[in-house]
Design a protein around this motif. Structure first.
Motif, PDB file in Angstrom:
ATOM      1  N   THR A  82      -8.386  -5.249   1.442  1.00  0.00           N
ATOM      2  CA  THR A  82      -7.819  -4.503   0.512  1.00  0.00           C
ATOM      3  C   THR A  82      -6.365  -3.446   1.738  1.00  0.00           C
ATOM      4  O   THR A  82      -5.511  -2.637   1.784  1.00  0.00           O
ATOM      5  CB  THR A  82      -8.077  -3.614  -0.524  1.00  0.00           C
ATOM      6  OG1 THR A  82      -9.327  -3.175   0.124  1.00  0.00           O
ATOM      7  CG2 THR A  82      -8.952  -4.751  -1.470  1.00  0.00           C
ATOM      8  N   THR A 104      -0.787   3.990  -1.214  1.00  0.00           N
ATOM      9  CA  THR A 104      -2.276   4.692  -0.378  1.00  0.00           C
ATOM     10  C   THR A 104      -1.601   5.161   0.721  1.00  0.00           C
ATOM     11  O   THR A 104      -1.932   6.090   1.038  1.00  0.00           O
ATOM     12  CB  THR A 104      -2.923   3.878   0.154  1.00  0.00           C
ATOM     13  OG1 THR A 104      -3.313   3.163  -0.724  1.00  0.00           O
ATOM     14  CG2 THR A 104      -3.740   3.915   0.630  1.00  0.00           C
ATOM     15  N   LEU A 159       0.772  -1.505  -0.581  1.00  0.00           N
ATOM     16  CA  LEU A 159      -0.287  -0.051   0.343  1.00  0.00           C
ATOM     17  C   LEU A 159       0.457   1.325   0.140  1.00  0.00           C
ATOM     18  O   LEU A 159       0.691   1.942   0.588  1.00  0.00           O
ATOM     19  CB  LEU A 159      -1.034   0.681   1.399  1.00  0.00           C
ATOM     20  CG  LEU A 159      -1.403  -1.354   1.585  1.00  0.00           C
ATOM     21  CD1 LEU A 159      -2.509  -1.422   2.882  1.00  0.00           C
ATOM     22  CD2 LEU A 159      -3.014  -1.281   0.274  1.00  0.00           C
ATOM     23  N   GLY A 170      -7.916  -1.353   4.674  1.00  0.00           N
ATOM     24  CA  GLY A 170      -8.534   0.028   4.622  1.00  0.00           C
ATOM     25  C   GLY A 170      -8.479   0.510   6.236  1.00  0.00           C
ATOM     26  O   GLY A 170      -8.577   1.370   7.243  1.00  0.00           O
ATOM     27  N   LEU A 197     -11.761   6.041   2.438  1.00  0.00           N
ATOM     28  CA  LEU A 197     -10.539   4.613   1.669  1.00  0.00           C
ATOM     29  C   LEU A 197     -11.960   3.449   1.740  1.00  0.00           C
ATOM     30  O   LEU A 197     -12.373   3.310   2.762  1.00  0.00           O
ATOM     31  CB  LEU A 197      -9.856   4.117   3.096  1.00  0.00           C
ATOM     32  CG  LEU A 197      -9.116   4.880   3.696  1.00  0.00           C
ATOM     33  CD1 LEU A 197      -7.975   4.785   4.880  1.00  0.00           C
ATOM     34  CD2 LEU A 197      -7.926   5.197   2.302  1.00  0.00           C
ATOM     35  N   TYR A 198     -11.870   3.190   0.698  1.00  0.00           N
ATOM     36  CA  TYR A 198     -12.763   2.059   0.061  1.00  0.00           C
ATOM     37  C   TYR A 198     -12.149   0.791  -0.670  1.00  0.00           C
ATOM     38  O   TYR A 198     -10.931   1.238  -0.717  1.00  0.00           O
ATOM     39  CB  TYR A 198     -14.084   2.780  -1.451  1.00  0.00           C
ATOM     40  CG  TYR A 198     -13.258   3.398  -2.286  1.00  0.00           C
ATOM     41  CD1 TYR A 198     -13.297   2.240  -3.467  1.00  0.00           C
ATOM     42  CD2 TYR A 198     -12.616   4.550  -2.649  1.00  0.00           C
ATOM     43  CE1 TYR A 198     -12.567   2.774  -4.900  1.00  0.00           C
ATOM     44  CE2 TYR A 198     -11.904   5.623  -3.903  1.00  0.00           C
ATOM     45  CZ  TYR A 198     -12.147   3.958  -4.804  1.00  0.00           C
ATOM     46  OH  TYR A 198     -11.575   4.358  -5.897  1.00  0.00           O
ATOM     47  N   GLY A 199     -12.480  -0.442  -1.005  1.00  0.00           N
ATOM     48  CA  GLY A 199     -12.105  -1.483  -1.407  1.00  0.00           C
ATOM     49  C   GLY A 199     -13.130  -2.559  -1.144  1.00  0.00           C
ATOM     50  O   GLY A 199     -13.440  -2.873   0.281  1.00  0.00           O
ATOM     51  N   PRO A 200     -12.991  -3.141  -1.419  1.00  0.00           N
ATOM     52  CA  PRO A 200     -13.148  -4.889  -0.695  1.00  0.00           C
ATOM     53  C   PRO A 200     -12.263  -5.344   0.157  1.00  0.00           C
ATOM     54  O   PRO A 200     -11.408  -4.578   0.572  1.00  0.00           O
ATOM     55  CB  PRO A 200     -13.000  -6.016  -2.233  1.00  0.00           C
ATOM     56  CG  PRO A 200     -11.592  -4.890  -3.282  1.00  0.00           C
ATOM     57  CD  PRO A 200     -11.761  -3.319  -2.441  1.00  0.00           C
TER      58      PRO A 200
END
Length: 121
Positions: free
Chosen positions: A116, A78, A75, A118, A110-113
């Protein structure tokens, strides 16, 4: 004596309802946590309602967080973006004082499946 008896009955009913309340322990723990946060912030006389007490119970103490950016694997992009968008304006507000293009952001999503990273960030 009727007034005394009705007072005793009202007190007993109140104590029974308090004992049967399924959220009582959580609310009492939230009040204790809120007082701890208020003491740490130097504002021991904060007045809140029961909903704010519950929210205060979920606030993390920064001194108790053991995860750092260095312990998060991967990451990199990010982490770098968070450093530039969120942390840098807090550490160096003078860089963002002039102009309208370089203003600190008001938030970051923060987004995502699941899985990941977040939540850990």
């Amino acid at each position: 004596t009727a007034a005394v008896m009705s007072g005793i009955a009202a007190f007993c009913v109140q104590q029974m309802l308090k004992a049967l309340d399924p959220t009582r322990e959580a609310r009492e723990a939230a009040v204790v946590r809120k007082k701890e946060i208020a003491r740490r912030l130097g504002r021991p006389n904060i007045v809140t309602n029961q909903y704010e007490d519950i929210i205060a119970g979920d606030v993390a103490n920064p001194a108790e967080i053991s995860t750092t950016f260095d312990t998060i694997g991967g990451l990199d992009a990010t982490r770098r973006a968070l450093q530039e968008i969120v942390i840098l304006p807090l550490l160096r507000p003078e860089l963002f004082a002039n102009g309208s293009l370089l203003r600190p952001v008001k938030g970051c999503m923060l987004y995502g499946p699941p899985g990941t990273g977040g939540c850990i960030i």
